[in-house]
Design a protein around this motif. Sequence first.
Motif, PDB file in Angstrom:
ATOM      1  N   LEU B 277     -38.854 -26.265  57.916  1.00 13.42           N
ATOM      2  CA  LEU B 277     -37.570 -25.942  58.850  1.00 13.42           C
ATOM      3  C   LEU B 277     -36.566 -25.199  57.943  1.00 13.42           C
ATOM      4  CD1 LEU B 277     -37.360 -29.091  61.004  1.00 13.42           C
ATOM      5  CD2 LEU B 277     -38.416 -26.868  61.501  1.00 13.42           C
ATOM      6  N   CYS B 278     -36.555 -25.024  56.738  1.00 17.06           N
ATOM      7  CA  CYS B 278     -35.722 -24.496  55.817  1.00 17.06           C
ATOM      8  C   CYS B 278     -35.747 -22.890  55.615  1.00 17.06           C
ATOM      9  CB  CYS B 278     -35.558 -25.214  54.629  1.00 17.06           C
ATOM     10  SG  CYS B 278     -34.037 -24.701  53.444  1.00 17.06           S
ATOM     11  N   LEU B 279     -35.026 -22.094  55.840  1.00 14.15           N
ATOM     12  CA  LEU B 279     -35.026 -20.724  55.716  1.00 14.15           C
ATOM     13  C   LEU B 279     -33.725 -20.339  54.526  1.00 14.15           C
ATOM     14  CD1 LEU B 279     -35.461 -17.815  58.256  1.00 14.15           C
ATOM     15  CD2 LEU B 279     -34.012 -17.684  56.264  1.00 14.15           C
ATOM     16  N   VAL B 280     -34.345 -19.633  53.626  1.00 14.50           N
ATOM     17  CA  VAL B 280     -33.335 -19.218  52.562  1.00 14.50           C
ATOM     18  C   VAL B 280     -33.290 -17.565  52.347  1.00 14.50           C
ATOM     19  CG1 VAL B 280     -32.405 -19.401  50.135  1.00 14.50           C
ATOM     20  CG2 VAL B 280     -33.133 -21.442  51.528  1.00 14.50           C
ATOM     21  N   ALA B 281     -32.301 -17.215  52.558  1.00 16.37           N
ATOM     22  CA  ALA B 281     -32.301 -15.507  52.416  1.00 16.37           C
ATOM     23  C   ALA B 281     -31.099 -15.007  51.666  1.00 16.37           C
ATOM     24  CB  ALA B 281     -32.092 -15.053  53.816  1.00 16.37           C
ATOM     25  N   THR B 282     -31.327 -13.949  50.929  1.00 19.02           N
ATOM     26  CA  THR B 282     -30.160 -13.393  50.199  1.00 19.02           C
ATOM     27  C   THR B 282     -30.034 -12.248  50.678  1.00 19.02           C
ATOM     28  OG1 THR B 282     -31.817 -12.261  48.641  1.00 19.02           O
ATOM     29  CG2 THR B 282     -31.091 -14.390  48.021  1.00 19.02           C
ATOM     30  N   ALA B 283     -28.495 -11.815  50.611  1.00 25.60           N
ATOM     31  CA  ALA B 283     -28.175 -10.590  51.143  1.00 25.60           C
ATOM     32  C   ALA B 283     -26.741 -10.241  50.677  1.00 25.60           C
ATOM     33  CB  ALA B 283     -27.978 -10.605  52.664  1.00 25.60           C
ATOM     34  N   PRO B 284     -26.681  -8.889  50.314  1.00 26.91           N
ATOM     35  CA  PRO B 284     -25.569  -8.412  49.506  1.00 26.91           C
ATOM     36  C   PRO B 284     -24.080  -8.830  50.764  1.00 26.91           C
ATOM     37  CG  PRO B 284     -27.035  -6.600  49.933  1.00 26.91           C
ATOM     38  CD  PRO B 284     -27.490  -7.767  50.546  1.00 26.91           C
ATOM     39  N   ARG B 285     -24.274  -8.563  51.881  1.00 22.51           N
ATOM     40  CA  ARG B 285     -23.334  -9.066  52.902  1.00 22.51           C
ATOM     41  C   ARG B 285     -23.978  -9.973  53.756  1.00 22.51           C
ATOM     42  NH1 ARG B 285     -21.400  -2.901  54.747  1.00 22.51           N
ATOM     43  NH2 ARG B 285     -20.724  -2.292  52.919  1.00 22.51           N
ATOM     44  N   PRO B 286     -23.716 -11.160  53.091  1.00 24.91           N
ATOM     45  CA  PRO B 286     -24.174 -12.522  54.247  1.00 24.91           C
ATOM     46  C   PRO B 286     -23.827 -12.472  55.751  1.00 24.91           C
ATOM     47  CG  PRO B 286     -23.457 -13.197  52.055  1.00 24.91           C
ATOM     48  CD  PRO B 286     -22.955 -11.857  52.168  1.00 24.91           C
ATOM     49  N   THR B 287     -22.708 -12.220  55.794  1.00 25.61           N
ATOM     50  CA  THR B 287     -22.397 -12.418  57.117  1.00 25.61           C
ATOM     51  C   THR B 287     -23.082 -11.599  58.297  1.00 25.61           C
ATOM     52  OG1 THR B 287     -20.251 -12.768  56.519  1.00 25.61           O
ATOM     53  CG2 THR B 287     -20.266 -12.786  58.628  1.00 25.61           C
ATOM     54  N   GLU B 288     -23.259 -10.181  57.904  1.00 28.33           N
ATOM     55  CA  GLU B 288     -24.057  -9.396  58.690  1.00 28.33           C
ATOM     56  C   GLU B 288     -25.415  -9.676  58.850  1.00 28.33           C
ATOM     57  OE1 GLU B 288     -22.995  -5.566  57.457  1.00 28.33           O
ATOM     58  OE2 GLU B 288     -20.921  -5.735  57.281  1.00 28.33           O
ATOM     59  N   ALA B 289     -26.146 -10.063  57.707  1.00 21.93           N
ATOM     60  CA  ALA B 289     -27.479 -10.143  57.710  1.00 21.93           C
ATOM     61  C   ALA B 289     -27.685 -11.513  58.398  1.00 21.93           C
ATOM     62  CB  ALA B 289     -27.564 -10.567  56.187  1.00 21.93           C
ATOM     63  N   ALA B 290     -26.605 -12.480  58.618  1.00 21.64           N
ATOM     64  CA  ALA B 290     -26.999 -13.782  58.959  1.00 21.64           C
ATOM     65  C   ALA B 290     -27.365 -13.288  60.815  1.00 21.64           C
ATOM     66  CB  ALA B 290     -25.796 -14.603  59.089  1.00 21.64           C
ATOM     67  N   LEU B 291     -26.381 -12.560  61.016  1.00 20.93           N
ATOM     68  CA  LEU B 291     -26.593 -11.991  62.591  1.00 20.93           C
ATOM     69  C   LEU B 291     -27.813 -11.574  62.942  1.00 20.93           C
ATOM     70  CD1 LEU B 291     -23.039 -10.684  63.065  1.00 20.93           C
ATOM     71  CD2 LEU B 291     -23.884 -12.595  64.287  1.00 20.93           C
ATOM     72  N   ALA B 292     -28.206 -10.637  61.907  1.00 19.35           N
ATOM     73  CA  ALA B 292     -29.420 -10.006  62.326  1.00 19.35           C
ATOM     74  C   ALA B 292     -30.695 -10.883  62.079  1.00 19.35           C
ATOM     75  CB  ALA B 292     -29.745  -8.891  61.081  1.00 19.35           C
ATOM     76  N   LEU B 293     -30.459 -12.051  61.323  1.00 15.82           N
ATOM     77  CA  LEU B 293     -31.513 -12.909  60.997  1.00 15.82           C
ATOM     78  C   LEU B 293     -31.782 -13.852  62.138  1.00 15.82           C
ATOM     79  CD1 LEU B 293     -30.994 -14.115  57.429  1.00 15.82           C
ATOM     80  CD2 LEU B 293     -33.354 -13.044  58.130  1.00 15.82           C
ATOM     81  N   LEU B 294     -30.629 -14.154  62.921  1.00 15.28           N
ATOM     82  CA  LEU B 294     -30.423 -15.152  63.876  1.00 15.28           C
ATOM     83  C   LEU B 294     -30.978 -14.439  65.318  1.00 15.28           C
ATOM     84  CD1 LEU B 294     -26.770 -16.901  63.674  1.00 15.28           C
ATOM     85  CD2 LEU B 294     -29.103 -17.682  63.340  1.00 15.28           C
ATOM     86  N   GLU B 295     -30.654 -13.191  65.378  1.00 14.31           N
ATOM     87  CA  GLU B 295     -31.359 -12.318  66.311  1.00 14.31           C
ATOM     88  C   GLU B 295     -32.889 -12.466  66.368  1.00 14.31           C
ATOM     89  OE1 GLU B 295     -29.802  -8.589  67.518  1.00 14.31           O
ATOM     90  OE2 GLU B 295     -27.672  -9.263  67.245  1.00 14.31           O
ATOM     91  N   ALA B 296     -33.259 -11.973  65.219  1.00 15.88           N
ATOM     92  CA  ALA B 296     -34.706 -11.697  64.966  1.00 15.88           C
ATOM     93  C   ALA B 296     -35.493 -13.329  65.304  1.00 15.88           C
ATOM     94  CB  ALA B 296     -35.112 -11.373  63.624  1.00 15.88           C
ATOM     95  N   LEU B 297     -34.791 -14.383  64.880  1.00 15.16           N
ATOM     96  CA  LEU B 297     -35.457 -15.616  65.071  1.00 15.16           C
ATOM     97  C   LEU B 297     -35.440 -15.805  66.580  1.00 15.16           C
ATOM     98  CD1 LEU B 297     -33.731 -17.751  62.295  1.00 15.16           C
ATOM     99  CD2 LEU B 297     -36.017 -17.498  62.415  1.00 15.16           C
ATOM    100  N   ARG B 298     -34.302 -15.495  67.272  1.00 11.04           N
ATOM    101  CA  ARG B 298     -34.433 -15.979  68.559  1.00 11.04           C
ATOM    102  C   ARG B 298     -35.494 -15.241  69.272  1.00 11.04           C
ATOM    103  NH1 ARG B 298     -28.821 -15.226  69.537  1.00 11.04           N
ATOM    104  NH2 ARG B 298     -28.655 -17.505  68.586  1.00 11.04           N
ATOM    105  N   ALA B 299     -35.563 -13.893  68.885  1.00 10.09           N
ATOM    106  CA  ALA B 299     -36.665 -13.016  69.633  1.00 10.09           C
ATOM    107  C   ALA B 299     -38.005 -13.644  69.458  1.00 10.09           C
ATOM    108  CB  ALA B 299     -36.543 -11.655  68.954  1.00 10.09           C
ATOM    109  N   HIS B 300     -38.238 -14.622  68.431  1.00  9.54           N
ATOM    110  CA  HIS B 300     -39.465 -15.369  68.234  1.00  9.54           C
ATOM    111  C   HIS B 300     -39.457 -16.904  68.633  1.00  9.54           C
ATOM    112  CE1 HIS B 300     -40.219 -11.707  65.738  1.00  9.54           C
ATOM    113  NE2 HIS B 300     -41.406 -11.856  65.960  1.00  9.54           N
ATOM    114  N   GLY B 301     -38.483 -16.945  69.336  1.00  7.49           N
ATOM    115  CA  GLY B 301     -38.325 -18.195  69.950  1.00  7.49           C
ATOM    116  C   GLY B 301     -38.014 -19.348  69.178  1.00  7.49           C
TER     117      GLY B 301
END
Lengths: 421, 328
Positions: B277-301
């Motif tokens: 249940l643990c997802l770890v990601a790296t990103a130069p701009r973590p806040t913007e990347a987090a939004l993109a990740l959350l949306e993609a996750l939601r899209a997959h339920g």
Amino acid sequence: MNGNLARFVASVIKDTRIIVRDRQALILFFVMPVLFVLILSLALRDAFGERPGATFPVLLIAASGDLAGDTVEAGFRANRHIQLTRLPAAPEDEVRTWLIKGRYKLAILMPSGATEQARRRVGEIMAQVPPELRLEQVVKVRVLVDPALRSDYRKVLEGMLDLALHGVEMRLAREQLEQTLRLTQGKDYVPLPDVEQTRLFAPLPPEPVTRGAVGPVPTSVQQNAPAWTLLAMFFLTVPLSVSFIKERDQGSLFRLQTMTVPAWVVLGGKAVPFFVINLIQMASILLVSVHVLPLLGGDALELGDAPLALLVTGASASLAAIGFGIAVAMYARTTEQAASFSSATVMILAALGGILVPKTVMPPLMQDLAQLSPLSWGLDAFQDVFVRGGGLRDIAPEALGLLAFSAVCHGIAILRYQGRL
Amino acid sequence: MTSACIPSALGPGAGIETPAIEVRQVSKRFRPDAPPALDDLSITVPQGVIFGILGPNGAGKTTLLSILCGLLKPTAGSVRLAGHDTLTAEVKRMLGVVPQEPAIYPTLTGRENLEYFGRMQGLRGARLAERVEACLKIAEIGDQADRRVEHYSGGYKRRLNLVIGLIHEPRILILDEPTVAIDPHSRSLIHQRLRELHAAGVTILLTTHYMEEAEQLCHQVAILSRGRVVVEGEVHALLARHRDDTIQITLDREAPPGFALTLQQLPGVGDVSLSGLCLVATAPRPTEAALALLEALRAHGVEAVSLEYGQASLEHIFLRYTGEDARP
């Protein structure tokens, strides 16, 4: 004490402790072979020695008072391996049923009035009546036999019957001759000498040929005691190889390999306790065979007069067995593999080497193949001492063979341990 | 901790700067047609550090330890221990090995095991007796010393396993998963003893699956994947390097297989690792990347239960560099 020698002593102590603390295995090491020797020596006692007991039940149908019947009966009863039953008459169907049921191995059917018929025939022969004019025919003695009776035993029984009937023929011929002489010589007749005094040949009892003077007659215990001693020694390859694999699985062998411990210290440390166990096994089997077996009705083992040769034989066989066990351990991957391979191989070598089946009853080809088995070399060496009265010089070829086998196995094991094989 | 702050503990033949262990471009193939267990692997372990070898199953950790202990020969490359090219008796005496499974004789007592391995290491007489008592004390198994090891608990066996490796006071200690499957008390005791050994100047190389353990104990780590070192360095430096660009999201359910690769395609998202249940990601701009990740996750339920920034840990770094290899 030299560093590696101190390590070696520590290894011996460690493995001795491990073995001594496995009480179930210890019981198996010592009790099982002793029991085997006791049971098999008693069971096979009569198949080897000259004692009565291994009897063949034989039925003789002959009217009482009939000379031929009496002579055959006397001849068969003189043989301690034959248990003769004589009946004056019996229906043939019933006799066949007895044979089928295994009650008798052989039945001799002497025709009614057989001797009288033979006597008349002798008279005609002595009177030089041409064969085509003779009234009496040859007396036909039928023999019914259990098909399960071994052919060699059957031939022996047939030979005995033939010999007895020859005796009857001789006696009847002599009677006839005496009668003729009495008639022709009248008052001058002098009785013929006793038949027993006129024998031309005198076969003496067989003399066992030994290396020394006259040696003991081979008995079942002289086959079984060394055979099961050797089998017990070689069966120690199973716990020996398994203990190595366990040590490897537990990681302790791995730990030793990371140290500056030479292979001979590790392998030798394990070999010594098993060598001692082997010698104790041999001593206990021999002692039981000498002292306990006679109390149970078996033959006592006669050890011969070369204890040093016995010790060298036992030690050589033990080293061969230990070498084999260690070599198996070095190649087996699991305890199951080591146990099944070593036990199966030992059984094959035992069967081949005359341990399970004496070499004397093997056909010539198998007797030649037996020489491939180290157990056969060990058995020959023991037999040299027990049966043929041999000493150290006589067992030397077999002992050297066993030591060479041991050296090859140990060499392979050490190279494998060092990762060079 | 650096090698410069301790005197050379490797004996007169080794200088202060001589690494305790040097592995140079080592490769190991068990079969010519099989992939290499070790592939051009290089590691340097300075004197006096606790060095962790991390990696998923099959990464080559045990093969590496076997080569270091002299049980396997490398197909290519070289190994130097305390500056020596060959594993001579002198070098072997410097080495203490603690295998993963307790390498002890179950029907001997703890004391008998120590005495036996002590003798195998060349100890005798009063020196042996002294070391046996010391090891029993270090392991805190004195009350069980004369009982057969087969009656010991798992923790006691591991403690005995450890001190057998110390019986001859090695200067380099190699441990394979020393605390796997034991109770917290025994684990804590082993950690404590390893720290004491380090304080006494012993160089320690250990493999472990426990990232938290490596983080607490080790000064340096090397993470192995498919026989290669994928990341190596001092633990605090690695954590500092990965702290700022890390996003950790806890999921309400497991993501579909291969989903990490999908997320990596998102704009502004770097490496993504998924473990349960643990997802770890790296990103130069973590806040913007987090939004993109959350949306993609939601899209997959899949919903996020929690989200944290900059919480780098060895586990995150391990998952990031070993990726799919770390999955069971």
